[in-house]
Design a protein around this motif. Structure first.
Motif, PDB file in Angstrom:
ATOM      1  N   LYS A  40     125.790 125.809  10.937  1.00 25.14           N
ATOM      2  CA  LYS A  40     124.483 125.927   9.630  1.00 25.14           C
ATOM      3  C   LYS A  40     123.871 126.750   9.087  1.00 25.14           C
ATOM      4  O   LYS A  40     122.821 126.402   8.848  1.00 25.14           O
ATOM      5  CB  LYS A  40     125.566 124.358   8.830  1.00 25.14           C
ATOM      6  CG  LYS A  40     125.777 123.374   9.283  1.00 25.14           C
ATOM      7  CD  LYS A  40     125.749 121.991   8.418  1.00 25.14           C
ATOM      8  CE  LYS A  40     127.078 121.660   8.236  1.00 25.14           C
ATOM      9  NZ  LYS A  40     128.078 121.085   9.328  1.00 25.14           N
ATOM     10  N   GLU A  41     123.800 128.034  10.131  1.00 24.87           N
ATOM     11  CA  GLU A  41     122.567 128.302  10.123  1.00 24.87           C
ATOM     12  C   GLU A  41     122.619 129.322   8.712  1.00 24.87           C
ATOM     13  O   GLU A  41     124.366 130.009   8.405  1.00 24.87           O
ATOM     14  CB  GLU A  41     122.031 130.073  11.141  1.00 24.87           C
ATOM     15  CG  GLU A  41     121.570 128.523  12.303  1.00 24.87           C
ATOM     16  CD  GLU A  41     120.918 128.823  12.776  1.00 24.87           C
ATOM     17  OE1 GLU A  41     121.530 130.186  13.453  1.00 24.87           O
ATOM     18  OE2 GLU A  41     120.212 128.923  14.019  1.00 24.87           O
ATOM     19  N   THR A  42     122.188 130.527   8.116  1.00 21.73           N
ATOM     20  CA  THR A  42     122.233 131.808   7.486  1.00 21.73           C
ATOM     21  C   THR A  42     121.969 132.851   7.426  1.00 21.73           C
ATOM     22  O   THR A  42     121.047 133.090   8.359  1.00 21.73           O
ATOM     23  CB  THR A  42     120.917 131.867   6.093  1.00 21.73           C
ATOM     24  OG1 THR A  42     121.688 130.387   5.560  1.00 21.73           O
ATOM     25  CG2 THR A  42     121.425 132.578   4.941  1.00 21.73           C
ATOM     26  N   VAL A  43     123.024 134.212   7.485  1.00 25.45           N
ATOM     27  CA  VAL A  43     122.951 135.353   7.990  1.00 25.45           C
ATOM     28  C   VAL A  43     122.417 136.285   7.423  1.00 25.45           C
ATOM     29  O   VAL A  43     123.515 136.387   6.232  1.00 25.45           O
ATOM     30  CB  VAL A  43     123.838 135.930   8.860  1.00 25.45           C
ATOM     31  CG1 VAL A  43     123.719 137.518   9.315  1.00 25.45           C
ATOM     32  CG2 VAL A  43     123.832 134.580  10.365  1.00 25.45           C
ATOM     33  N   SER A  44     121.466 137.025   6.864  1.00 30.01           N
ATOM     34  CA  SER A  44     121.029 137.328   5.605  1.00 30.01           C
ATOM     35  C   SER A  44     120.533 139.290   6.244  1.00 30.01           C
ATOM     36  O   SER A  44     120.217 139.538   6.867  1.00 30.01           O
ATOM     37  CB  SER A  44     119.679 137.299   5.070  1.00 30.01           C
ATOM     38  OG  SER A  44     119.854 136.023   4.101  1.00 30.01           O
ATOM     39  N   LEU A  45     121.781 139.925   5.892  1.00 30.75           N
ATOM     40  CA  LEU A  45     121.139 141.460   5.838  1.00 30.75           C
ATOM     41  C   LEU A  45     121.390 141.776   4.647  1.00 30.75           C
ATOM     42  O   LEU A  45     122.179 142.594   4.037  1.00 30.75           O
ATOM     43  CB  LEU A  45     123.040 141.763   6.063  1.00 30.75           C
ATOM     44  CG  LEU A  45     123.466 140.980   7.827  1.00 30.75           C
ATOM     45  CD1 LEU A  45     124.919 141.628   7.936  1.00 30.75           C
ATOM     46  CD2 LEU A  45     122.646 141.421   8.951  1.00 30.75           C
ATOM     47  N   VAL A  46     119.921 142.609   4.581  1.00 34.76           N
ATOM     48  CA  VAL A  46     119.422 143.076   3.243  1.00 34.76           C
ATOM     49  C   VAL A  46     120.166 144.029   2.982  1.00 34.76           C
ATOM     50  O   VAL A  46     120.472 145.178   3.451  1.00 34.76           O
ATOM     51  CB  VAL A  46     118.633 143.304   3.777  1.00 34.76           C
ATOM     52  CG1 VAL A  46     117.486 144.624   2.554  1.00 34.76           C
ATOM     53  CG2 VAL A  46     117.044 142.128   3.842  1.00 34.76           C
ATOM     54  N   GLY A  47     120.609 143.949   1.609  1.00 32.53           N
ATOM     55  CA  GLY A  47     120.938 144.992   0.595  1.00 32.53           C
ATOM     56  C   GLY A  47     122.617 145.279   0.970  1.00 32.53           C
ATOM     57  O   GLY A  47     123.733 145.911   0.208  1.00 32.53           O
ATOM     58  N   PHE A  48     123.717 144.142   2.349  1.00 34.24           N
ATOM     59  CA  PHE A  48     124.578 144.262   1.767  1.00 34.24           C
ATOM     60  C   PHE A  48     125.435 143.015   1.875  1.00 34.24           C
ATOM     61  O   PHE A  48     125.891 142.739   0.965  1.00 34.24           O
ATOM     62  CB  PHE A  48     124.873 144.276   4.055  1.00 34.24           C
ATOM     63  CG  PHE A  48     126.948 144.236   4.209  1.00 34.24           C
ATOM     64  CD1 PHE A  48     127.756 145.174   4.132  1.00 34.24           C
ATOM     65  CD2 PHE A  48     127.171 142.831   4.974  1.00 34.24           C
ATOM     66  CE1 PHE A  48     128.580 145.123   4.176  1.00 34.24           C
ATOM     67  CE2 PHE A  48     128.200 142.727   5.481  1.00 34.24           C
ATOM     68  CZ  PHE A  48     128.999 143.608   5.273  1.00 34.24           C
ATOM     69  N   GLY A  49     124.543 141.464   1.890  1.00 36.18           N
ATOM     70  CA  GLY A  49     124.760 140.586   1.413  1.00 36.18           C
ATOM     71  C   GLY A  49     124.466 139.743   2.580  1.00 36.18           C
ATOM     72  O   GLY A  49     123.926 139.541   3.479  1.00 36.18           O
ATOM     73  N   THR A  50     124.453 138.106   2.067  1.00 37.82           N
ATOM     74  CA  THR A  50     124.353 136.866   3.263  1.00 37.82           C
ATOM     75  C   THR A  50     125.145 136.275   3.020  1.00 37.82           C
ATOM     76  O   THR A  50     126.306 136.008   2.218  1.00 37.82           O
ATOM     77  CB  THR A  50     123.127 135.292   1.639  1.00 37.82           C
ATOM     78  OG1 THR A  50     122.191 136.631   2.097  1.00 37.82           O
ATOM     79  CG2 THR A  50     123.005 135.136   3.057  1.00 37.82           C
ATOM     80  N   PHE A  51     125.526 135.637   4.195  1.00 38.79           N
ATOM     81  CA  PHE A  51     126.774 134.556   5.259  1.00 38.79           C
ATOM     82  C   PHE A  51     125.673 133.381   5.472  1.00 38.79           C
ATOM     83  O   PHE A  51     124.667 133.229   5.871  1.00 38.79           O
ATOM     84  CB  PHE A  51     127.032 134.609   6.138  1.00 38.79           C
ATOM     85  CG  PHE A  51     128.239 136.060   6.944  1.00 38.79           C
ATOM     86  CD1 PHE A  51     129.143 136.406   6.317  1.00 38.79           C
ATOM     87  CD2 PHE A  51     127.616 137.239   6.795  1.00 38.79           C
ATOM     88  CE1 PHE A  51     130.129 137.903   6.841  1.00 38.79           C
ATOM     89  CE2 PHE A  51     127.802 138.463   6.975  1.00 38.79           C
ATOM     90  CZ  PHE A  51     129.159 138.893   6.818  1.00 38.79           C
ATOM     91  N   SER A  52     126.757 132.000   4.784  1.00 41.17           N
ATOM     92  CA  SER A  52     126.412 131.069   4.617  1.00 41.17           C
ATOM     93  C   SER A  52     127.625 129.907   4.831  1.00 41.17           C
ATOM     94  O   SER A  52     128.339 129.872   4.910  1.00 41.17           O
ATOM     95  CB  SER A  52     124.691 131.159   3.689  1.00 41.17           C
ATOM     96  OG  SER A  52     125.871 130.868   2.211  1.00 41.17           O
ATOM     97  N   THR A  53     126.633 128.745   4.898  1.00 45.70           N
ATOM     98  CA  THR A  53     127.522 127.679   4.909  1.00 45.70           C
ATOM     99  C   THR A  53     127.500 127.031   3.279  1.00 45.70           C
ATOM    100  O   THR A  53     126.134 126.097   2.583  1.00 45.70           O
ATOM    101  CB  THR A  53     128.317 127.095   5.625  1.00 45.70           C
ATOM    102  OG1 THR A  53     126.273 125.997   6.148  1.00 45.70           O
ATOM    103  CG2 THR A  53     128.592 127.210   6.905  1.00 45.70           C
ATOM    104  N   VAL A  54     128.491 126.133   3.082  1.00 45.12           N
ATOM    105  CA  VAL A  54     128.350 125.626   1.282  1.00 45.12           C
ATOM    106  C   VAL A  54     129.034 124.177   2.043  1.00 45.12           C
ATOM    107  O   VAL A  54     129.891 124.452   2.524  1.00 45.12           O
ATOM    108  CB  VAL A  54     128.915 126.106   0.677  1.00 45.12           C
ATOM    109  CG1 VAL A  54     130.264 126.279   0.627  1.00 45.12           C
ATOM    110  CG2 VAL A  54     128.629 125.027  -1.326  1.00 45.12           C
TER     111      VAL A  54
END
Length: 94
Positions: A40-54
């Motif tokens: 349940k961590e977030t992966v942010s790749l600046v300029g590309f996007g953010t992977f998260s859970t909801v």
């Protein structure tokens, strides 16, 4: 684009010496993002996007055209929010 075609593209853009090395890089990326999302961590790749859970709430409903009902339990789902740089690059293509 198939996974094999994507691996070839990664090989070309990443200047990997072989397809096997590029495929290992793709597999490592996928495994790393998956592992982070499972935690349940977030992966942010600046300029590309953010992977998260909801968190998705439980719901029930009726199957259209029938009297059958269904129940879907609450669950956690993956989510991707596109970054501005990627969004602008895709929008610029005519």
């Amino acid at each position: 684009m198939t996974k094999a075609e994507f691996v070839e593209l990664v090989q070309k853009n990443g200047e990997f010496e072989s397809k096997a090395a590029a495929e290992r890089a793709v597999k490592a990326f996928i495994a790393s993002v998956t592992e982070a999302l499972v935690k349940k961590e977030t992966v942010s790749l600046v300029g590309f996007g953010t992977f998260s859970t909801v968190a998705v709430a439980a719901k029930s409903g009726t199957v259209p055209g029938t009297n059958k009902t269904y129940k879907k339990p609450a669950h956690t789902a993956p989510k991707f929010k596109i970054g501005k740089t990627l969004k602008d690059a895709v929008a610029a293509v005519k």
